[in-house]
Design an enzyme around this catalytic site. Structure first.
Site, short mmCIF file in Angstrom:
data_model
loop_
_atom_site.label_atom_id
_atom_site.label_comp_id
_atom_site.label_asym_id
_atom_site.label_seq_id
_atom_site.Cartn_x
_atom_site.Cartn_y
_atom_site.Cartn_z
N ASP A 644 0.86 -1.19 0.00
CA ASP A 644 0.00 0.00 0.00
C ASP A 644 0.89 1.23 0.00
O ASP A 644 2.08 1.15 0.32
CB ASP A 644 -0.93 0.01 1.21
CG ASP A 644 -2.12 0.95 1.03
OD1 ASP A 644 -2.22 1.55 -0.06
OD2 ASP A 644 -2.92 1.09 1.97
N GLU A 682 10.80 4.57 -9.03
CA GLU A 682 11.23 4.54 -7.64
C GLU A 682 10.43 3.52 -6.84
O GLU A 682 10.96 2.84 -5.97
CB GLU A 682 11.08 5.93 -7.02
CG GLU A 682 12.06 6.96 -7.59
CD GLU A 682 11.79 8.35 -7.05
OE1 GLU A 682 10.80 8.51 -6.32
OE2 GLU A 682 12.56 9.26 -7.37
#
Length: 874
Positions: A644, A682
């Site tokens: 998450d 990233e």
């Protein structure tokens, strides 16, 4: 500190230019074909505060904002044009609507999944908040390409020229300047007509060529359906605010809290498993009844010295509504040096003041000439469309939307608001059916829909779901007995030992002198509730502070934490966020040790002390590496992963990703890592590192690598699904192989978890309508044919309508049947140790959310690896 209290303390968790019009301040760029909205009468304003509050509340001059010269006024460019006309040639904003609506869903259904329906469980008749779209069996829509010779640049002009031929085309049509949709087929494949341009009397040849005969479920038809329906909503006096439609005339006032609740609906028309359906659900827009300027008056009168800081903290980042055009904007800044009497340039080069503009266009008299202006910066989609300059809004004409953190923490506010927003199943069904029947009975709507040969069914969709078997929950000494419909086993846990209890022998408690009595009483209560659960809780090392400054707590932590200390507990007099953040950052990064923070008011109620102590003791056991309860997990050598993300409050545009991976066969012990992300690359780099660490830890604990890995990916919107399926999943699979060596090739499943959905389901209990019981699965009718998906109702709610969770399996080489995937998902909803009951999402997802929330809100750095094998973030 409980999850709810911590959330409150922190503050909670998207053509041509010939006839372009002047840009309205505080209004998104309109397409050239869109006529200006009707002028709304000025809103009633309250009596102004005393002159001292009006004339000088700015508190003196401020330095100009960086990047803008003093006195500089914005020049608002004209956006790229784009519109589609519906019906009788009236224009509507289809360019914007097209960007909001996704016509083609990404196909993620694995090729080997032929039948995604499960069979385990008892059948349960349900009602869903969907309406069938009715049409003739041989219904089609016809698509045409339209050319103009000589070329006409203005889309508005092209629309006007084409609609001179209403006798040929009919009154029902949709045209965006190039593509024409009709419900009827023209006589010829290519039709030529001529129109005269009134401006220069030039004759234009228009060539209309049929390009496609569209079936009812084609993406182009779905596009037109949604456009038609938005126009239908306008016909029944609904106003668009954001992406949804509301009825301002039915707004309900809550005067004691200065709030208004405006009812409305969120709708979409999409292709589902077997047919095209209208999904419709109730929505509520919460507004302040007073203006933003009234709030600024209150702030100024409370404390003039801190006015600027308080106004910036309260307003920047909030969403406001401008009632003169019913649009919402995010407040990104406050321009303290701009005034309503400042001017801006229109597209014809003339200048007009904000005050005169609103008087001329909306008949609104601006009352306060000294108010600063709110700044709303353009979003990426606005910049792509050509809007590069800031929008400036008058606080007097704006209303705050939503609830502030203080309001959410106020029980009375939430109770009064919830009385209007928490709609029970029976009331929700009545509202939805009344709404559709109102649409079907409206004369203008019948004329519009009838022209297209469309109509909505009068009644909601009926379908069948299944109730999964009740899960067995175990603690030391045997199985817990509980009712599945309650989804709560807190009473059954009393007097039973935890699966793995960790003794608390060396720990520190820090408190102020004012809270010393509460701290000592709480320690004694903890020592009483621990042994029945199997926890031995020894007396802590006390540390009393003379004040509650942040530095005092940090100094005490610095002096108290030694290698032998298992845990630190801090009792705080108030829930100040900066103090909580400082403690968590120190104990998670600088001196890694599990920590527990409790606000003193939680300990005030003596009658609740045993209950609070029991919950805290369970949290402490989890933070020390213990396990509370377990379920039967038939799959062996399985790792479940929860992912998450959460917004990083210290850096705008950056997020924190939480990765949680199970370490044992019972799926009760976890390894955690987090990653800071600004882009997809990233995120993937962080996931790769996190998964490598998780697999190494799994091998260290179990002596082998997992045979199956099932990833539950939360925090993915519809627009991100293709990126996850095409980029994230391949790199995730690659990270597994690299982490385990070339010969390691586990069976992998990737499941998207989606909570923000508008689907609702209702069950019958005799003559009553109720929420479906926990364990209800829906995998037919309202699922997507291009997805391997299902809905699961896993929790029980006592008020309002339960919200299901949508699961979409986008990658699957696990060899598990749909029944296995559904039952495993339901099992995982039982394993969140912060709540003795089922939750809405699988436990790994909720743990990942808690980790990302803690790091994004408080720590802003990578937590120490020394804590990675414990649930320190609970």
């Amino acid at each position: 500190m409980s999850g709810r209290a911590r959330g409150r303390a922190r503050g909670r968790a998207r053509g041509g230019t010939e006839e372009q019009q002047a840009r309205r301040p505080g209004e998104a760029e309109q397409a050239a074909t869109v006529p200006p909205p009707p002028v709304m009468p000025p809103q009633e304003t309250q009596a102004p505060p005393p002159a001292s509050g009006r004339a000088s509340y700015r508190g003196g001059a401020r330095e100009p904002r960086p990047g803008m010269a003093s006195g500089e006024c914005p020049r608002v460019p004209t956006a790229e044009l784009g519109a589609m006309t519906i019906g009788t040639g009236e224009a509507s904003e289809v360019g914007r609507r097209r960007r909001e609506f996704r016509y083609v869903e990404a196909r993620t259904r694995p090729a080997h999944i032929v039948d995604k329906r499960g069979s385990v469980g008892n059948q349960l008749p349900l009602i869903a908040n969907f309406f069938r779209m009715e049409r003739a069996p041989d219904w089609h829509m016809y698509q045409y390409h339209v050319d103009f010779n000589p070329v006409v640049e203005s889309k508005r002009m092209r629309i006007a020229l084409l609609f001179q031929h209403e006798n040929l085309l009919g009154r029902t049509r949709a045209f965006d300047g190039m593509v024409l949709f009709l419900p009827v087929r023209l006589m010829q494949q290519t039709t030529e007509v001529y129109s005269k341009r009134k401006t220069d009397d030039v004759q234009i040849r228009i060539t209309i060529t049929m390009t496609n005969e569209l079936p009812p479920n084609s993406p182009q038809c779905l596009q037109v359906y949604n456009i038609i329906f938005r126009r239908v909503l306008a016909m029944v006096d609904m106003k668009q605010i954001g992406r949804n439609y509301y009825n301002p005339s039915l707004a309900i006032s809550i005067p004691q809290h200065r709030l208004q609740v405006m009812p409305g609906f969120v709708t979409s028309i999409l292709q589902y498993e077997n047919e095209v359906l209208l999904n419709c659900d109730i929505s509520h827009k919460i507004l302040r009844s007073d203006s933003v300027l009234d709030l600024m008056y209150d702030m100024y009168q409370r404390n003039q010295n801190t006015f600027h800081d308080e106004a910036t903290r309260s307003l920047v980042g909030s969403i406001v509504l401008t009632r003169y055009n019913n649009r919402t904007y995010r407040v990104d800044d406050i321009e303290w040096d701009k005034r309503p009497d400042d001017t801006f340039k229109l597209h014809d080069g003339s200048e007009i003041s904000y005050r005169d503009y609103y008087k001329k266009n909306y008949e609104i008299d601006v009352q306060d000439a000294d108010q600063p202006l709110l700044v709303s910066k353009p979003k990426k989609k606005d910049i792509r469309r050509g809007q590069k300059d800031n929008l400036y809004l008058l606080p007097e004409l704006c209303k705050m939307t939503g609830l502030t953190d203080e309001a959410r923490a106020d029980f009375n506010v939430m109770k009064d608001v919830g009385a209007h927003t928490r709609v029970a199943p029976a009331g929700r069904i009545q509202s939805l059916t009344s709404f559709v029947r109102q649409i079907n009975s409206n004369e203008n709507v019948c004329k519009e829909m009838g022209g297209w040969g469309l109509r909505f069914a009068q009644d909601l969709l009926n379908l069948n779901g299944r109730i999964l078997p009740q899960e067995k929950i175990f603690q030391q000494g045997g199985e817990l007995s509980y009712k599945q419909e309650d989804a709560d086993w807190s009473r059954d846990m009393r007097g039973k030992q935890l699966i793995t209890a960790v003794s608390l022998d060396n720990w520190v408690i820090i408190y102020t002198r004012k809270n010393s009595g509460q701290a000592q009483d709480f320690v004694q209560t903890l020592s009483r509730v621990g042994p029945p659960m199997g926890m031995k809780i020894s007396q802590p090392i006390p540390c009393e502070l003379t004040d509650d400054r942040n530095e005092s707590y940090l100094s005490a932590l610095r002096n108290s934490i030694t290698p032998k200390i298992q845990l630190v507990m801090c009792v705080l007099p108030t829930n100040k966020k900066d103090r909580y953040d400082a403690i968590k950052k120190f104990t998670c990064v600088d001196r890694p040790v599990p920590s527990q923070v409790i606000v003193s008011r939680t300990l005030n109620k003596k009658q609740m002390m045993m209950s609070v102590a029991t919950k805290v003791a369970i949290q402490l056991n989890c933070k020390l590496g213990g396990e509370v309860w377990a379920l039967e997990i038939p799959l062996k050598n399985l790792m479940v992963v929860g992912i998450d993300s959460y917004h990083n409050s210290s850096k705008r545009g950056h997020s924190v990703g939480g990765v949680i991976a199970s370490m044992n066969g019972a799926l009760t012990r976890y390894y955690s890592r987090c990653t800071f992300q600004h882009s997809m690359q990233e995120l993937m780099d962080g996931l790769r590192v996190g998964m490598q660490g998780a697999l190494q830890k799994y091998h260290e604990v179990n002596g082998s690598l997992p045979e199956r890995i099932i990833v539950y990916r939360d925090g993915v919107g519809d627009g991100q699904l293709p990126a996850v399926a095409e980029h994230e999943v391949p790199q995730l699979l690659d990270s597994f192989k690299k982490a385990g060596g070339q010969e390691y090739n586990p069976k992998v499943g990737v499941v998207i978890v989606k909570k923000r959905i508008n689907s609702r389901f209702f069950a019958r209990a005799g003559q009553q309508l109720t929420n479906p019981p926990p364990g209800t699965v829906i995998d037919t009718e309202v699922t997507k044919p291009e997805w391997y998906d299902f809905f699961l109702v896993s929790q029980s709610v006592r008020q309002g309508t339960v919200s299901p969770t949508h699961y979409n399996v986008i990658w699957d080489t696990t060899g598990l049947r749909p029944d296995h995937m559904q039952r495993l998902t339901y099992k995982l909803c039982h394993l969140y140790y912060n709540w003795p009951g089922t939750i809405r999402v699988p436990a790994p997802c909720q743990y990942a959310h808690k980790l990302a929330f803690l790091v994004g809100q408080s720590i802003h750095k990578d937590p120490s690896f020394d804590l990675a094998d414990r649930l320190y973030f609970l």
